[in-house]
Design an enzyme around this catalytic site. Structure first.
Site, PDB file in Angstrom:
ATOM      1  N   LYS A 181       3.624  -0.391 -11.561  1.00  0.00           N
ATOM      2  CA  LYS A 181       3.295  -0.724 -10.170  1.00  0.00           C
ATOM      3  C   LYS A 181       2.599  -2.083 -10.140  1.00  0.00           C
ATOM      4  O   LYS A 181       1.609  -2.297 -10.825  1.00  0.00           O
ATOM      5  CB  LYS A 181       2.378   0.345  -9.576  1.00  0.00           C
ATOM      6  CG  LYS A 181       1.850   0.036  -8.180  1.00  0.00           C
ATOM      7  CD  LYS A 181       0.829   1.093  -7.733  1.00  0.00           C
ATOM      8  CE  LYS A 181       0.131   0.675  -6.443  1.00  0.00           C
ATOM      9  NZ  LYS A 181      -0.935   1.632  -6.065  1.00  0.00           N
ATOM     10  N   ASP A 203      -3.653  -4.893  -2.371  1.00  0.00           N
ATOM     11  CA  ASP A 203      -3.378  -3.757  -1.497  1.00  0.00           C
ATOM     12  C   ASP A 203      -4.468  -3.626  -0.446  1.00  0.00           C
ATOM     13  O   ASP A 203      -5.538  -3.090  -0.710  1.00  0.00           O
ATOM     14  CB  ASP A 203      -3.278  -2.464  -2.317  1.00  0.00           C
ATOM     15  CG  ASP A 203      -3.047  -1.246  -1.421  1.00  0.00           C
ATOM     16  OD1 ASP A 203      -2.538  -1.420  -0.296  1.00  0.00           O
ATOM     17  OD2 ASP A 203      -3.388  -0.130  -1.861  1.00  0.00           O
ATOM     18  N   LYS A 238      -7.789  -0.344   4.443  1.00  0.00           N
ATOM     19  CA  LYS A 238      -8.873   0.215   3.641  1.00  0.00           C
ATOM     20  C   LYS A 238     -10.236  -0.216   4.186  1.00  0.00           C
ATOM     21  O   LYS A 238     -10.348  -1.232   4.881  1.00  0.00           O
ATOM     22  CB  LYS A 238      -8.752  -0.283   2.191  1.00  0.00           C
ATOM     23  CG  LYS A 238      -7.554   0.234   1.422  1.00  0.00           C
ATOM     24  CD  LYS A 238      -7.510  -0.386   0.037  1.00  0.00           C
ATOM     25  CE  LYS A 238      -6.328   0.129  -0.768  1.00  0.00           C
ATOM     26  NZ  LYS A 238      -6.495   1.522  -1.175  1.00  0.00           N
ATOM     27  N   ASP A 261      -4.628  -3.588  -8.217  1.00  0.00           N
ATOM     28  CA  ASP A 261      -3.585  -2.597  -7.947  1.00  0.00           C
ATOM     29  C   ASP A 261      -2.264  -2.964  -8.635  1.00  0.00           C
ATOM     30  O   ASP A 261      -1.280  -2.254  -8.498  1.00  0.00           O
ATOM     31  CB  ASP A 261      -3.370  -2.458  -6.437  1.00  0.00           C
ATOM     32  CG  ASP A 261      -2.967  -1.049  -6.044  1.00  0.00           C
ATOM     33  OD1 ASP A 261      -3.245  -0.103  -6.816  1.00  0.00           O
ATOM     34  OD2 ASP A 261      -2.388  -0.876  -4.965  1.00  0.00           O
ATOM     35  N   ASP A 301      -1.212   3.240   3.258  1.00  0.00           N
ATOM     36  CA  ASP A 301      -1.984   2.990   2.044  1.00  0.00           C
ATOM     37  C   ASP A 301      -1.477   3.833   0.867  1.00  0.00           C
ATOM     38  O   ASP A 301      -1.973   3.709  -0.247  1.00  0.00           O
ATOM     39  CB  ASP A 301      -3.475   3.260   2.287  1.00  0.00           C
ATOM     40  CG  ASP A 301      -4.352   2.716   1.183  1.00  0.00           C
ATOM     41  OD1 ASP A 301      -3.931   1.757   0.506  1.00  0.00           O
ATOM     42  OD2 ASP A 301      -5.457   3.255   0.974  1.00  0.00           O
ATOM     43  N   GLU A 356       1.276   3.364  -0.617  1.00  0.00           N
ATOM     44  CA  GLU A 356       2.407   2.445  -0.734  1.00  0.00           C
ATOM     45  C   GLU A 356       2.986   2.357  -2.137  1.00  0.00           C
ATOM     46  O   GLU A 356       4.165   2.064  -2.313  1.00  0.00           O
ATOM     47  CB  GLU A 356       1.980   1.043  -0.257  1.00  0.00           C
ATOM     48  CG  GLU A 356       1.300   0.146  -1.277  1.00  0.00           C
ATOM     49  CD  GLU A 356       0.022   0.744  -1.857  1.00  0.00           C
ATOM     50  OE1 GLU A 356      -0.270   0.497  -3.028  1.00  0.00           O
ATOM     51  OE2 GLU A 356      -0.700   1.463  -1.140  1.00  0.00           O
ATOM     52  N   ARG A 393       3.770   4.530  -4.338  1.00  0.00           N
ATOM     53  CA  ARG A 393       4.869   5.461  -4.623  1.00  0.00           C
ATOM     54  C   ARG A 393       6.164   5.027  -3.943  1.00  0.00           C
ATOM     55  O   ARG A 393       7.254   5.364  -4.401  1.00  0.00           O
ATOM     56  CB  ARG A 393       4.460   6.880  -4.190  1.00  0.00           C
ATOM     57  CG  ARG A 393       4.231   7.074  -2.718  1.00  0.00           C
ATOM     58  CD  ARG A 393       3.336   8.265  -2.426  1.00  0.00           C
ATOM     59  NE  ARG A 393       1.956   8.018  -2.817  1.00  0.00           N
ATOM     60  CZ  ARG A 393       0.959   8.899  -2.674  1.00  0.00           C
ATOM     61  NH1 ARG A 393       1.205  10.095  -2.178  1.00  0.00           N
ATOM     62  NH2 ARG A 393      -0.263   8.597  -3.033  1.00  0.00           N
TER      63      ARG A 393
END
Length: 496
Positions: A268, A273, A280, A291, A350, A352, A354
């Site tokens: 990933k 993010d 967030k 991230d 959030d 995201e 996956r």
């Protein structure tokens, strides 16, 4: 930094700047200590007897040259009892010695650590470069005043058993390669998001990996290519960002049979993010540059694979993207059609990672993989479950999960298996699409893995949730380089 093995039990013959001597907390000391004692006319035994030199674990005594016969500096380090000495205790010892050497600006040492408990020597040889590498890592690229130059440049380890020299030397080399890979991963992960975007990830792979290692081939897929592949979930996540989403594929062919099934790693790569529309909280958002640690892990592992010249085929995928809120960003309530054709109702923008991974995991099916392992800072729930100590491991193949955990224990990069079964699958059902992208708070790490499992049914797959282990927060904020060591050890274990 240079690491060497020397088959010599006489420590006083060494010509390095400094001799590091391991002290047993019991009454019996090694022949090396006796040799040193004779050289100093009994001074060493007097210091041990008086307690000025202690065998207490991690206790350091530093002596400057004091005889004509012995002109080196000496560092005594307590190692506890030899029979109780293990990898956990050795880490404390190595950290204490490294800290002392750096403070005294020592450049070149000889150390008897591998002779302290010979049964541990082969495993310890692989750990030493990693621990010293961790102690000496600095990220000061953007500081006006750089950190002081680190002087320690050469470590010679004594090995009394001639039969073990070759194996120990090989493990030491592996440890050095792993340490360098961890450094590369940390350096990439520590880069700020205004520098490190998906294009930067691609450029680093193209400029460094592709040109440095002939066995590596790098291919980059931009948004046009991703769109042609119908990777709509991946593309949706990056829609709110001005930075292009780019998936970087790094291929390594080390097997004699070039068509042999490859081991595939998918990282990933959310270079920042914000949470998107489901933004967030501001506290800690600066850490969302981390991230992309899954992608950074893939980068480091592929570097090590090329250095080690492993006799297997490996493919690494860095799924680069940025999740930002703007007028074009995807929204809660949207329904996306993934590359596999599965539809996903967006509950939370959030969640995201996956979405990026599900399309990347579908894409890698074309390689007819032997196994696929994804690495992702996927869920805060994993921190609640396992703290910052263990990487969470889940998958659709018990043997693969067991192998990964075994490799993590072997190299000291801890991981723990979590269940993933049909009961959790119920939480990702949707009323208007095939699945939702967030299954609620309960079992959040597992339901995220359940989501990914829908896209990995055609091959053996494992998911590593590194949200709790990839970086440290607070005053010591920075990437850890985990789980690079675990994955390299896993791939090393596949050679047989």
């Amino acid at each position: 930094m240079e690491f060497l093995i020397k088959n010599d039990a006489i420590i006083t013959k060494q010509k390095s700047e400094c001799i590091v001597v391991s002290i047993d907390s019991g009454k019996n000391q090694s022949d090396l200590i006796k040799d040193l004692d004779q050289c100093t006319q009994g001074l060493v035994s007097q210091l041990i007897k008086s307690g000025d030199v202690s065998g207490e674990l991690g206790k350091i005594t530093f002596l400057y040259p004091f005889t004509n016969v012995l002109k080196q500096k000496i560092v005594f380090v307590g190692c506890g009892k030899a029979k109780e000495f293990d990898l956990i205790k050795s880490k404390k010892v190595i950290q204490a010695v490294t800290k002392e050497l750096l403070s005294k600006q020592v450049k070149n040492i000889t150390w008897d650590l591998l002779t302290f408990n010979p049964a541990l020597s082969t495993d310890l040889a692989k750990q030493i470069p990693q621990i010293i590498g961790e102690m000496t890592y600095r990220f000061d690229v953007f500081k006006s005043q750089k950190a002081p130059t680190l002087h320690l440049s050469k470590v010679t380890l004594l090995c009394a058993d001639r039969k073990l020299v070759e194996k120990i030397t090989n493990n030491l080399l592996q440890g050095k390669i792993i340490a360098d890979a961890i450094t590369s991963t940390k350096t990439l992960a520590d880069m700020p998001a205004n520098i490190c975007n998906a294009q930067y990830l691609a450029e680093q792979a193209m400029i460094y990996l592709d040109k440095t290692y002939p066995l590596l081939k790098v291919t980059c897929l931009g948004e046009k290519e991703l769109a042609k592949l119908n990777m709509n979930a991946y593309l949706a996540v990056g829609r709110g960002s001005k930075n292009e989403s780019i998936m970087t594929v790094i291929e390594y062919q080390g097997a004699k049979d070039k068509k042999a099934q490859p081991y595939v790693l998918v990282g990933k790569g959310l270079t920042f993010d914000s949470g998107g529309i489901s933004i967030k909280p501001s506290a800690g958002m600066d850490e969302m540059k981390y991230d992309m640690c899954g992608a950074a892990t893939v980068y480091g592992v592929m570097q090590a694979v090329a250095e080690l010249k492993l006799p297997i085929n490996v493919i690494g995928v860095m799924a680069g993207c940025e999740n930002m809120p703007d007028g074009n960003a995807y929204r809660p309530g949207d329904i996306l059609t993934t590359m596999s054709g599965t539809t996903v109702e967006i509950i939370n923008t959030d969640a995201e990672g996956r979405l990026v991974l599900c399309d990347a995991l579908t894409y890698v099916g074309r390689y007819n993989p032997k196994v696929v392992i994804d690495i992702a800072t996927l869920t805060g729930a994993c921190i609640v479950a396992l703290g910052h100590h263990y990487t969470g491991v889940m998958g659709n193949n018990d043997s693969l999960v067991t192998q990964l955990v075994a490799s993590s224990n072997k190299i000291g990069d801890k991981a723990w298996a979590l269940p993933i079964d049909k009961d959790f699958q119920e939480q990702i059902k949707s009323t208007c699409a095939d699945i939702v992208n967030a299954g609620g708070r309960d079992g959040g790490t597992i339901t995220a893995a359940c989501f990914l499992s829908r896209f990995t049914e055609k091959y053996q797959w494992a998911h590593l949730d590194i949200a709790g282990t990839a970086w440290k927060s607070g005053a010591k904020k920075g990437a850890t380089g985990r789980p690079v060591a675990m994955l390299i050890q896993y791939l090393l274990d596949q050679k047989v």
